[in-house]
Design an enzyme around this catalytic site. Structure first.
Site, PDB file in Angstrom:
ATOM      1  N   GLY A   1     -27.280  -1.844  28.205  1.00 57.89           N
ATOM      2  CA  GLY A   1     -27.225  -1.874  26.746  1.00 57.89           C
ATOM      3  C   GLY A   1     -25.850  -2.279  26.262  1.00 57.89           C
ATOM      4  O   GLY A   1     -25.095  -2.949  26.967  1.00 57.89           O
ATOM      5  N   SER A   2     -25.515  -1.828  25.072  1.00 52.19           N
ATOM      6  CA  SER A   2     -24.261  -2.234  24.443  1.00 52.19           C
ATOM      7  C   SER A   2     -23.083  -1.440  24.990  1.00 52.19           C
ATOM      8  O   SER A   2     -23.240  -0.330  25.508  1.00 52.19           O
ATOM      9  CB  SER A   2     -24.351  -2.024  22.929  1.00 52.19           C
ATOM     10  OG  SER A   2     -24.370  -0.645  22.613  1.00 52.19           O
TER      11      SER A   2
ATOM     12  N   VAL B   1     -22.756   2.053  23.163  1.00 49.47           N
ATOM     13  CA  VAL B   1     -23.595   3.126  23.696  1.00 49.47           C
ATOM     14  C   VAL B   1     -23.194   3.438  25.136  1.00 49.47           C
ATOM     15  O   VAL B   1     -23.283   4.590  25.576  1.00 49.47           O
ATOM     16  CB  VAL B   1     -25.086   2.746  23.605  1.00 49.47           C
ATOM     17  CG1 VAL B   1     -25.969   3.861  24.172  1.00 49.47           C
ATOM     18  CG2 VAL B   1     -25.475   2.469  22.147  1.00 49.47           C
ATOM     19  N   GLY B   2     -22.720   2.432  25.872  1.00 53.12           N
ATOM     20  CA  GLY B   2     -22.277   2.659  27.245  1.00 53.12           C
ATOM     21  C   GLY B   2     -21.188   3.717  27.331  1.00 53.12           C
ATOM     22  O   GLY B   2     -21.141   4.517  28.274  1.00 53.12           O
TER      23      GLY B   2
ATOM     24  N   GLU C   1     -24.540  -1.632  32.774  1.00 57.04           N
ATOM     25  CA  GLU C   1     -24.720  -3.066  32.551  1.00 57.04           C
ATOM     26  C   GLU C   1     -24.608  -3.280  31.049  1.00 57.04           C
ATOM     27  O   GLU C   1     -25.524  -2.968  30.299  1.00 57.04           O
ATOM     28  CB  GLU C   1     -26.079  -3.539  33.064  1.00 57.04           C
ATOM     29  CG  GLU C   1     -26.173  -3.604  34.573  1.00 57.04           C
ATOM     30  CD  GLU C   1     -27.491  -4.191  35.047  1.00 57.04           C
ATOM     31  OE1 GLU C   1     -28.293  -4.626  34.183  1.00 57.04           O
ATOM     32  OE2 GLU C   1     -27.742  -4.211  36.254  1.00 57.04           O
TER      33      GLU C   1
ATOM     34  N   CYS D   1     -28.265 -10.683  27.460  1.00 56.62           N
ATOM     35  CA  CYS D   1     -26.887 -10.192  27.575  1.00 56.62           C
ATOM     36  C   CYS D   1     -25.939 -11.206  28.200  1.00 56.62           C
ATOM     37  O   CYS D   1     -24.732 -11.148  27.975  1.00 56.62           O
ATOM     38  CB  CYS D   1     -26.848  -8.881  28.356  1.00 56.62           C
ATOM     39  SG  CYS D   1     -27.458  -9.009  30.050  1.00 56.62           S
TER      40      CYS D   1
END
Length: 431
Positions: free
Chosen positions: A154-155, A158-159, A176, A210
């Protein structure tokens, strides 16, 4: 293969979720999963075997191995943009490493989620693999639980939350993430082939990838020819009215549509030049494939990951300008180089860093079965797919077997002149 009898339902589900073309579903969702399954079936027995360590003269009386064992309970949090491929590929790696899995699917793709849950329910007991759907509340609840490994796609924003949650339990983690993946285009290229490669890489899945090219850095000598060729090939690919094209997916939801529309509105209010596209349709969740130049460096489009069908172009006189521009930003998940000049390619490679790079094509490095996939710092931590995915979900346990005469015998108490002589001999031997 279990899901092969569900192929048509999978294609139908992804068309319902965001109007993904059936062929695109086959090439970007089904094929990668089939390739990963076949790769694991062929290679897993060899990967799992204990690996004998190289001989060390100091430890000549021992044998040493690396043994792979499961990490334990794993959590895999997957996004909506490739909602069949990503959950299944990472699930394959985790279960092949021997783990149990909670698979968290995105709430934005309910139709494909129901098929994934059906497939998994037919193969695994729920205590081995459990599927969870939901949004922020469900994800937050899961992140408060103790896992041995968390895999998140994800982003970067949020990571950081996921990484902080993992730290509470000192859980291993694979992130990732994403970022702004640049494309270097040298004057020495096959221009039409380069343009076609870029159009496919940017607009497949409607730019919601991505590792899609985020912006182009192009030698200014190519400006007129590049823009002319881009417009010709865009029209050839998507017709006079791209809204009617059967090959273009849709933006996943209104939230992301509004974000992309905001980029276009900001461009129109500035001095940017629209080369192609720029229109949108809120009811259809459609953003016209768009190419733009003269984009201010401080605008949102150049600061945030675009994750949609808008492609900015920046021109440079000297490649050093482009290198400085890229290196002033966070390290990207992917970086692409188009050139027939080996010195140019080598120079860009040496002056940059990225999770992965493809030269004279785009995005294909993620498909190679023997390459790792992952980012660097802000674009990710750890590696996935194939053997690297198996390793990520495995604990590499060191194992040493002593002979009948243990080495500790030479260091036994009381320390004596003989002990010191042995130490001197060892140090002298390895100096």
């Amino acid at each position: 293969m279990l899901f092969c009898d569900k192929e048509e339902r999978i294609k139908e589900a992804l068309y319902k979720d965001f109007r993904k073309n059936p062929f695109e579903t086959e090439s970007t969702e089904l094929l990668p999963v089939l390739l990963e399954i076949n790769h694991f079936l062929k290679k897993l027995p060899r990967w799992m075997k204990p690996k004998k360590a190289a001989l060390s003269l100091l430890f000549a009386s021992t044998t040493a191995y690396t043994v792979f064992e499961p990490k334990g309970n794993t959590l895999i949090i997957t996004p909506w943009n490739y909602p069949f491929q990503l959950p299944m590929v990472h699930l394959i790696a985790s279960i092949c490493a021997g783990n149990t899995v909670i698979l968290k699917l995105s709430e934005f793709t309910p139709n494909i989620n129901s098929i994934i849950e059906e497939i998994i329910g037919e193969v695994f007991e729920r205590r081995h693999v459990a599927v969870v759907e939901g949004g922020v509340e469900e994800t937050s609840y899961l992140l408060n639980l103790k896992f041995d490994h968390i895999h998140f796609t994800g982003s970067s924003k949020v990571g950081k939350i996921v990484m902080a949650a993992a730290a509470k339990h000192l859980a291993d983690i694979t992130l990732e993430l994403g970022g702004k993946s640049p494309v270097f285009v040298d004057r020495n290229v096959e221009l039409r082939d380069t343009v076609r490669n870029l159009i496919w890489a940017k607009f497949v899945n409607m730019g919601q990838t991505c590792i899609a090219p985020d912006y182009l850095l192009v030698d200014e000598q190519l400006k007129d020819a590049l823009e002319k060729t881009l417009c010709e090939e865009m029209k050839a690919a998507f017709g006079d009215n791209p809204l009617q094209s059967i090959y273009l997916a849709r933006i996943i939801n209104r939230q992301h549509f509004d974000r992309l529309k905001g980029y276009l509105d900001e461009l129109r209010n500035g001095n940017a030049s629209l080369i192609y596209g720029g229109n949108h349709d809120a009811e259809a969740l459609f953003v016209h494939p768009t190419i733009v130049t003269n984009v201010p460096e401080d605008c949102a489009l150049m600061q945030e990951e675009i994750f949609g069908p808008i492609l900015p172009i920046r021109y440079y006189k000297h490649v050093e300008e482009a290198l400085d521009f890229v290196n002033a930003k966070e390290k990207p998940l992917a970086l692409y180089i188009f050139s027939k000049d080996k010195k140019y390619v080598s120079h860009v490679m040496q002056r940059t860093t990225a999770g992965g790079t493809t030269i004279n094509d785009a995005m294909l490095h993620i498909m190679h079965p023997n390459l790792p996939f992952g980012g660097v710092n802000n674009s990710g931590i750890g590696q996935s797919t194939g053997y690297f995915g198996f390793k990520a979900f495995s604990h590499e346990r060191s194992l040493l077997k002593a002979s009948a005469i243990p080495m500790s015998k030479f260091f036994w108490y009381p320390y004596s002149a003989n002990s010191r002589n042995i130490m001197k001999w060892i140090r002298k031997f390895f100096q």
